[in-house]
Motif scaffolding. Sequence first.
Motif, short mmCIF file in Angstrom:
data_model
loop_
_atom_site.label_atom_id
_atom_site.label_comp_id
_atom_site.label_asym_id
_atom_site.label_seq_id
_atom_site.Cartn_x
_atom_site.Cartn_y
_atom_site.Cartn_z
N ARG A 20 0.76 -1.31 0.05
CA ARG A 20 -0.09 0.06 -0.05
C ARG A 20 0.85 1.32 0.19
NH1 ARG A 20 -5.49 -0.96 3.61
NH2 ARG A 20 -6.01 -3.02 2.72
N ASP A 80 -3.61 3.34 6.63
CA ASP A 80 -4.67 4.35 5.89
C ASP A 80 -5.59 5.20 6.63
OD1 ASP A 80 -6.47 2.53 7.06
OD2 ASP A 80 -6.81 1.47 5.57
N MET A 91 -10.34 7.99 6.33
CA MET A 91 -9.66 6.47 5.84
C MET A 91 -9.36 6.78 4.50
SD MET A 91 -10.61 2.53 5.94
CE MET A 91 -10.97 2.56 7.60
N HIS A 130 -9.53 2.13 0.02
CA HIS A 130 -8.86 0.85 -0.58
C HIS A 130 -9.83 -0.08 -1.00
CE1 HIS A 130 -9.57 -1.09 3.29
NE2 HIS A 130 -9.39 0.04 3.71
MN MN Z 1 -8.72 0.45 6.32
#
Ligand code: MN
Length: 350
Positions: free
Chosen positions: A142, A205, A295, A298
């Motif tokens: 990520r 995130d 957040m 994703h």
């Molecule tokens: Mn997450």
Amino acid sequence: MCFVSDDRMVSVLCQHVYKVLIIVVLALVLIEFTFSVLNETHYATPFLTPNYTSPFMPSSMMYLNLTASQKLGDNSTTAIAQFCPVIPPNLQGPLKIYKEAFSLDVLQDKLKSLELELGGTHRPQNCIALFRVAIIVPYRDRVHHLHLFLYNIHPMLVRQQLDYTIFIVEQEEGQTFNRASLFNVGFVEANKIREFDCFIFHDVDLIPEDDRNLYTCPGMPRHMSVAVDSLNYKLPYASIFGGVCALSKEHFQKVNGFSNEYWGWGGEDDDMSMRLKLNGLNIIRYPPDIAKYTMLKHRKEKANPQRYEKLYSGNKRYKKDGLNSLQYRVVDAKQEKLFTWFLVQLGAVS
Ligand code: MN
Ligand code: UDP
């Protein structure tokens, strides 16, 4: 005059004079009492003075006694170090979140003015930090989130006057992701590097929206991501402990860390919540207008179908499933400018 006069008017006046006198005396007594209480309050914060130990002091503050007489900077200076204030003076409140990602090189350049130490460490220059904080981030694949996380969080942590290091614990390709075990690895490896008294377990995130959300460990475990935009800024259920949470070293060890048995998405955070409860530790939270997060977007990870089964048997397992059963191998490690990185393989070491 009052005792000798027969005049009615004067006698009425005299009665009032007595009342006024009584009120004045009462007021003086009240003022005297208030000031003596204020004085006591002033002395009721001795944990910030050197050589004071109290059973009520958060464990993360214990180290202050050791460092209180330290000198700042090089040894030739004679200035005695002052502790940083409990409320950092340069907080901004609500923050602007940066969502434009840069390469690591550009990022390092943009954060140059923060004067971070190698490995993603920072400590205040002019005072002794009240907390030594390890921020542990479980990670794989990520990179966009990682860069945004670093870019947003470093300036905030510096403003919070912490002595902190960011640890990125990356899991090798080829095995199902295990967020909880990566947290355990981060805890063990961070403690090998230097002494920390507070651990923040942090999804990559989640970006804090307010810097009054202090990255510290108060007396009880703290769930930090109280209001998340993707959950409409509402706490889904009372015992939730996922996303971002803070635990003192002492409490993390007491509950034997996280379970290692949750492979894939879900369950490990509720398992930790249960561990806390079994050990009589309460979860505390800052108000939702402060403990706010965005957040980063994703796709949803595949849930672990065994998570409920694991959770139901968690109370029987926790004493032998956690820090004391952790198995892993550090495949690679590096001190980057903005973080300390470990690449690990989880499970039995062959
Ligand atoms: Mn997450
Ligand atoms: N994570 C990761 N790579 C993955 C899966 C998870 O880095 O492939 C880490 C990352 O820190 C992430 C956290 O584990 O924020 C929790 O996973 P996820 O964000 O998928 O969970 P959710 O948002 O559903 O709570």
